[in-house]
Design a protein around this motif. Structure first.
Motif, PDB file in Angstrom:
ATOM      1  N   SER A   8       0.998  -1.064  -0.013  1.00 34.42           N
ATOM      2  CA  SER A   8       0.058  -0.092   0.012  1.00 34.42           C
ATOM      3  C   SER A   8       0.899   1.340   0.004  1.00 34.42           C
ATOM      4  O   SER A   8       1.879   1.403   0.787  1.00 34.42           O
ATOM      5  CB  SER A   8      -0.914   0.098   1.174  1.00 34.42           C
ATOM      6  N   ARG A  10       2.167   5.171   0.782  1.00 33.02           N
ATOM      7  CA  ARG A  10       1.937   6.311   1.772  1.00 33.02           C
ATOM      8  C   ARG A  10       0.599   7.013   1.445  1.00 33.02           C
ATOM      9  O   ARG A  10       0.304   7.443   0.791  1.00 33.02           O
ATOM     10  CB  ARG A  10       3.041   7.052   1.920  1.00 33.02           C
ATOM     11  N   PRO A  11      -0.194   7.080   2.763  1.00 27.05           N
ATOM     12  CA  PRO A  11      -1.437   7.781   2.640  1.00 27.05           C
ATOM     13  C   PRO A  11      -1.412   9.251   2.336  1.00 27.05           C
ATOM     14  O   PRO A  11      -0.280   9.866   2.848  1.00 27.05           O
ATOM     15  CB  PRO A  11      -2.084   7.895   3.857  1.00 27.05           C
ATOM     16  N   THR A  93      -4.849   2.361  -4.783  1.00 31.30           N
ATOM     17  CA  THR A  93      -3.773   1.719  -4.184  1.00 31.30           C
ATOM     18  C   THR A  93      -2.997   0.890  -5.151  1.00 31.30           C
ATOM     19  O   THR A  93      -2.132   0.237  -4.925  1.00 31.30           O
ATOM     20  CB  THR A  93      -3.943   0.880  -3.002  1.00 31.30           C
ATOM     21  N   ALA A 141      -8.594   2.225   2.925  1.00 32.82           N
ATOM     22  CA  ALA A 141      -7.207   1.431   2.163  1.00 32.82           C
ATOM     23  C   ALA A 141      -6.018   2.694   2.096  1.00 32.82           C
ATOM     24  O   ALA A 141      -4.893   2.259   2.174  1.00 32.82           O
ATOM     25  CB  ALA A 141      -7.356   0.868   0.989  1.00 32.82           C
ATOM     26  N   THR A 142      -6.473   3.823   2.260  1.00 37.74           N
ATOM     27  CA  THR A 142      -5.239   4.751   1.974  1.00 37.74           C
ATOM     28  C   THR A 142      -5.131   5.963   3.294  1.00 37.74           C
ATOM     29  O   THR A 142      -4.011   6.275   3.407  1.00 37.74           O
ATOM     30  CB  THR A 142      -5.664   5.649   0.794  1.00 37.74           C
ATOM     31  N   VAL A 149      -3.715  -0.017   9.464  1.00 43.03           N
ATOM     32  CA  VAL A 149      -3.951  -0.403   8.014  1.00 43.03           C
ATOM     33  C   VAL A 149      -5.258  -1.169   7.860  1.00 43.03           C
ATOM     34  O   VAL A 149      -5.266  -1.941   9.070  1.00 43.03           O
ATOM     35  CB  VAL A 149      -2.616  -0.853   7.308  1.00 43.03           C
ATOM     36  N   ARG A 173       0.986  -1.836  11.620  1.00 41.56           N
ATOM     37  CA  ARG A 173       2.229  -2.132  10.918  1.00 41.56           C
ATOM     38  C   ARG A 173       3.442  -2.769  11.805  1.00 41.56           C
ATOM     39  O   ARG A 173       4.186  -3.500  11.372  1.00 41.56           O
ATOM     40  CB  ARG A 173       2.916  -0.795  10.108  1.00 41.56           C
TER      41      ARG A 173
END
Length: 327
Positions: A8, A10-11, A93, A141-142, A149, A173
């Motif tokens: 994924s 980085r938001p 994503t 998801a972001t 996450v 994470r």
């Protein structure tokens, strides 16, 4: 074929509606601000059924579309990459070109789909979401804060008993905590000829109507240790009587794959897979309903709430509109 793996991204920083996880905020760790914050994450998972309008399924028939629908569906699944923590892939994503290819192939499968999928007994099973362009799933998801996450997301369905759930895992994470979200609702065959929120008429017998009954958010583990009594927040949902009936169109269904369009035509692609959490029994559902909880109204569309947020998230962020429902 095995699906490729992507991590994924980085938001991105966005000023749009945020999803917050009870005692967590963007930036630094803070003390809890309001119990209402705990419900935003669970409510966003309603987006597996309600999200932003998408393009209609139109366009010329390609040579690939002359393949059997099952072959097209297998090729579609091979296009979708496996994401970190088992999260569903989204149009935000994966690379834009891949997202366009996935959605075009999904539309090709849908053009060959059968009628009366809502009555197909294969619909009643456990399904794992692997791709969506629905706004709420994309936001999850972001955009989760502080290293959290979205993980695997399941949707068990039992049309015969009228039950469905959206089950989401939320991972950290670094393994600092693990949480879960649950949307509990009713499902039934939609009457022929009805219109959904996008104005699409139910002409193929593929639609089910859904009613959201409860949203729950639970903190299940801290520092890798399961909590003896998980912390849980329960929210009672009320459908705005002026809003369209929430609905799902099952546009493709086989022994492995299911394609669904949400009430506003957002795309959801599932594979048949059983998660670790069984659906609540009828008795467990009734016990949960008897608990009561904070109340929200879905589909409210209040203009003074944050623009661009889905109805469920708008209602959750509008604290002055929240009350308490007793059993």
């Amino acid at each position: 074929a095995a699906r490729p793996t992507l991590s994924s991204p980085r938001p991105p920083r966005r000023a749009a509606a945020r999803v917050e996880c009870s005692h967590l905020e963007h930036g630094n760790m803070r003390q809890p601000t309001s119990t209402s914050r705990r419900t935003a994450l669970a409510s966003a998972l309603c987006g597996a059924l309600l999200s932003a309008p998408q393009a209609a399924i139109t366009g010329p028939v390609s040579a690939a579309e002359q393949l059997p629908a099952a072959s097209l569906a297998a090729e579609l699944l091979a296009l979708i990459p496996s994401m970190e923590f088992g999260a569903p892939a989204t149009n935000a994503t994966v690379p834009p070109a891949l997202a366009r290819k996935i959605e075009a192939r999904a539309a090709a499968v849908e053009r060959q789909a059968a009628r009366d999928n809502a009555k197909d007994p294969r619909l009643s099973d456990s399904w794992r979401l692997i791709y969506s362009n629905g706004r709420e799933i994309t936001n999850l998801a972001t955009g989760l804060p502080l290293g959290f996450v979205l993980g695997k997301t399941y949707q068990p369905v039992d049309v015969q008993t009228g039950r469905f759930e959206n089950q989401g895992l939320v991972e950290h994470r670094l393994g600092l905590a693990r949480a879960s979200t649950l949307v509990i609702g009713d499902v039934r065959l939609a009457p022929p000829g009805t219109l959904n929120a996008a104005g699409t008429r139910n002409e193929r017998g593929n639609r089910v109507d859904v009613d959201f009954r409860r949203l729950t958010f639970g903190l299940d583990a801290v520092l890798g240790k399961p909590l003896e009594t998980p912390l849980r927040k329960v929210v009672v949902t009320r459908q705005n009587p002026d809003a369209a009936q929430p609905a799902n169109d099952v546009t493709y269904l086989d022994a492995t794959c299911r394609i669904t369009r949400g009430g506003d035509d957002a795309l959801f692609i599932f594979v048949r897979e059983r998660g670790n959490r069984p659906m609540l029994s009828l008795e467990e559902r009734e016990a949960l309903f008897a608990e009561g909880g904070a109340a929200i109204t879905t589909g409210s569309g209040d203009a003074d709430l944050q623009k661009g947020a889905p109805p469920e998230l708008k209602a959750l962020l509008g604290e002055e509109r929240r009350d308490r429902v007793e059993p």
